[in-house]
Design a protein around this motif. Structure first.
Motif, PDB file in Angstrom:
ATOM      1  N   ALA A  67       0.840 -13.963  -1.341  1.00  0.00           N
ATOM      2  CA  ALA A  67       0.741 -13.584   0.071  1.00  0.00           C
ATOM      3  C   ALA A  67       2.085 -13.019   0.522  1.00  0.00           C
ATOM      4  O   ALA A  67       3.136 -13.559   0.172  1.00  0.00           O
ATOM      5  CB  ALA A  67       0.360 -14.786   0.923  1.00  0.00           C
ATOM      6  N   VAL A  68       2.031 -11.946   1.295  1.00  0.00           N
ATOM      7  CA  VAL A  68       3.250 -11.315   1.805  1.00  0.00           C
ATOM      8  C   VAL A  68       3.098 -11.107   3.304  1.00  0.00           C
ATOM      9  O   VAL A  68       2.165 -10.434   3.760  1.00  0.00           O
ATOM     10  CB  VAL A  68       3.515  -9.956   1.119  1.00  0.00           C
ATOM     11  CG1 VAL A  68       4.791  -9.319   1.682  1.00  0.00           C
ATOM     12  CG2 VAL A  68       3.630 -10.129  -0.392  1.00  0.00           C
ATOM     13  N   SER A  82       7.049  -2.336   0.341  1.00  0.00           N
ATOM     14  CA  SER A  82       7.655  -2.140  -0.976  1.00  0.00           C
ATOM     15  C   SER A  82       7.455  -3.364  -1.860  1.00  0.00           C
ATOM     16  O   SER A  82       7.211  -3.238  -3.067  1.00  0.00           O
ATOM     17  CB  SER A  82       9.150  -1.838  -0.837  1.00  0.00           C
ATOM     18  OG  SER A  82       9.360  -0.557  -0.288  1.00  0.00           O
ATOM     19  N   ILE A  83       7.563  -4.548  -1.268  1.00  0.00           N
ATOM     20  CA  ILE A  83       7.328  -5.778  -2.032  1.00  0.00           C
ATOM     21  C   ILE A  83       5.901  -5.792  -2.567  1.00  0.00           C
ATOM     22  O   ILE A  83       5.666  -6.110  -3.743  1.00  0.00           O
ATOM     23  CB  ILE A  83       7.593  -7.012  -1.148  1.00  0.00           C
ATOM     24  CG1 ILE A  83       9.099  -7.160  -0.869  1.00  0.00           C
ATOM     25  CG2 ILE A  83       7.057  -8.289  -1.812  1.00  0.00           C
ATOM     26  CD1 ILE A  83       9.427  -8.183   0.193  1.00  0.00           C
ATOM     27  N   CYS A  84       4.962  -5.433  -1.724  1.00  0.00           N
ATOM     28  CA  CYS A  84       3.557  -5.422  -2.155  1.00  0.00           C
ATOM     29  C   CYS A  84       3.342  -4.442  -3.301  1.00  0.00           C
ATOM     30  O   CYS A  84       2.643  -4.755  -4.274  1.00  0.00           O
ATOM     31  CB  CYS A  84       2.657  -5.059  -0.979  1.00  0.00           C
ATOM     32  SG  CYS A  84       2.594  -6.313   0.316  1.00  0.00           S
ATOM     33  N   GLN A  85       3.931  -3.264  -3.226  1.00  0.00           N
ATOM     34  CA  GLN A  85       3.782  -2.273  -4.286  1.00  0.00           C
ATOM     35  C   GLN A  85       4.385  -2.760  -5.600  1.00  0.00           C
ATOM     36  O   GLN A  85       3.800  -2.588  -6.674  1.00  0.00           O
ATOM     37  CB  GLN A  85       4.432  -0.955  -3.871  1.00  0.00           C
ATOM     38  CG  GLN A  85       3.683  -0.198  -2.784  1.00  0.00           C
ATOM     39  CD  GLN A  85       4.387   1.080  -2.404  1.00  0.00           C
ATOM     40  OE1 GLN A  85       5.143   1.136  -1.439  1.00  0.00           O
ATOM     41  NE2 GLN A  85       4.141   2.124  -3.171  1.00  0.00           N
ATOM     42  N   ALA A 128      -0.125  -8.462  -9.831  1.00  0.00           N
ATOM     43  CA  ALA A 128      -0.531  -9.501  -8.876  1.00  0.00           C
ATOM     44  C   ALA A 128      -1.560  -8.977  -7.884  1.00  0.00           C
ATOM     45  O   ALA A 128      -1.548  -7.802  -7.512  1.00  0.00           O
ATOM     46  CB  ALA A 128       0.692 -10.025  -8.122  1.00  0.00           C
ATOM     47  N   ASP A 129      -2.452  -9.860  -7.446  1.00  0.00           N
ATOM     48  CA  ASP A 129      -3.339  -9.574  -6.326  1.00  0.00           C
ATOM     49  C   ASP A 129      -2.626  -9.983  -5.047  1.00  0.00           C
ATOM     50  O   ASP A 129      -1.863 -10.967  -5.038  1.00  0.00           O
ATOM     51  CB  ASP A 129      -4.656 -10.337  -6.470  1.00  0.00           C
ATOM     52  CG  ASP A 129      -5.453  -9.874  -7.680  1.00  0.00           C
ATOM     53  OD1 ASP A 129      -5.373  -8.676  -8.021  1.00  0.00           O
ATOM     54  OD2 ASP A 129      -6.149 -10.707  -8.289  1.00  0.00           O
ATOM     55  N   GLN A 137      -2.266  -1.263   1.824  1.00  0.00           N
ATOM     56  CA  GLN A 137      -3.361  -1.584   0.900  1.00  0.00           C
ATOM     57  C   GLN A 137      -3.757  -0.370   0.065  1.00  0.00           C
ATOM     58  O   GLN A 137      -4.060  -0.485  -1.127  1.00  0.00           O
ATOM     59  CB  GLN A 137      -4.558  -2.115   1.673  1.00  0.00           C
ATOM     60  CG  GLN A 137      -5.681  -2.640   0.785  1.00  0.00           C
ATOM     61  CD  GLN A 137      -6.828  -3.200   1.606  1.00  0.00           C
ATOM     62  OE1 GLN A 137      -7.170  -2.677   2.669  1.00  0.00           O
ATOM     63  NE2 GLN A 137      -7.420  -4.282   1.136  1.00  0.00           N
ATOM     64  N   ALA A 138      -3.721   0.805   0.674  1.00  0.00           N
ATOM     65  CA  ALA A 138      -4.118   2.032  -0.029  1.00  0.00           C
ATOM     66  C   ALA A 138      -3.158   2.396  -1.153  1.00  0.00           C
ATOM     67  O   ALA A 138      -3.506   3.182  -2.043  1.00  0.00           O
ATOM     68  CB  ALA A 138      -4.211   3.184   0.966  1.00  0.00           C
TER      69      ALA A 138
END
Length: 249
Positions: free
Chosen positions: A9-10, A20-23, A30-31, A46-47
């Motif tokens: 989770a972010v 950037s962390i999510c990418q 990771a999901d 998300q995209a």
């Protein structure tokens, strides 16, 4: 921790460092559970992801919303392996400003607004993430995004106090939760390239860069790589990783 197939989770995932962390974590397999007030921003982040993700547009200072969100995350994936507490705001101002004609003060509302998001939001999300990990028997990781300003900075009484607090929380949690196999740490970035930095005049940018030993501000991806390092290194806990290019306030 091997991030492939893990659920992270972010918060503050809609833009900037959070995006950037999510990418970076998606690239590692990771999901992602994306948390932010900005629904449109969440969808843009998300995209950009290659792995499975879900958006959660909530106010992290609202206890019931945070509790419900982490319950939904566990319901969807059946697990939670990490949380990056990245969400934060600025509301800079001098504690007291004196002019020839008057004295103005930082308002309680201005102070509380930053403490509420940066500190209370971090506390609520951290608490619910740990409870979720314990329920799922997951040996997860909590990362709080602090700041070089935690040492104290002019015009940032509220922000500096909040960022000192979230760093201390991470160190305390790392010690407290080790017996459960849960790690906790913080990252203290210096100045990071954002829209606000990009909007500065060239002369101001030059002065800023000159104040940093490495001669430039950080890129969001460099903070994201620090997050990935902590998640993947199973011996890193109860410490603050400084990513400031040598900048000292």
């Amino acid at each position: 921790m091997d991030l492939s197939g893990k659920v992270i989770a972010v918060t503050g995932a809609a833009q900037g460092i959070g995006a950037s962390i999510c990418q970076e974590l998606s690239a590692a397999g990771a999901d992602l559970a994306l948390i932010d007030l900005n629904t449109d921003g969440l969808l843009r982040t998300q995209a950009l992801l290659d792995t499975e993700s879900e958006t959660y547009p909530i106010d992290i200072t609202d206890e019931s919303s945070v509790e419900a969100t982490f319950a939904q995350i566990v319901k969807k994936w059946g697990r939670l392996d990490g949380l990056v507490n990245n969400a934060g705001i600025l509301a800079d101002g001098l504690l007291v400003k004196r002019t020839d004609k008057s004295i103005s003060k930082m308002s309680l509302a201005q102070f509380e607004s930053v403490i509420k998001v940066n500190l209370i939001g971090t506390f609520l999300c951290g608490r619910e993430a740990v409870a979720s990990m314990l329920n799922c028997q997951s040996k997860g990781v909590i990362i709080n995004i602090s700041s070089v300003a935690r040492a104290g900075n002019i015009g940032q009484s509220n922000y500096s106090a909040s960022k000192a607090a979230v760093a201390t929380l991470a160190v305390g949690w790392g010690k407290e939760l080790a017996r459960h196999g849960i790690r906790a740490a913080a990252i203290a970035p210096g100045v990071v390239k954002t829209e606000m930095i990009d909007a500065l005049k060239d002369q101001a940018k030059e002065r800023l860069n000159a104040s940093i030993p490495l001669g430039r501000v950080a890129l969001p991806i460099e903070i994201a790589k620090g997050v990935r390092f902590i998640l993947e290194n199973d011996y890193y806990t109860a410490r603050v990783l400084e990513l400031d290019g040598g900048l000292v306030f």
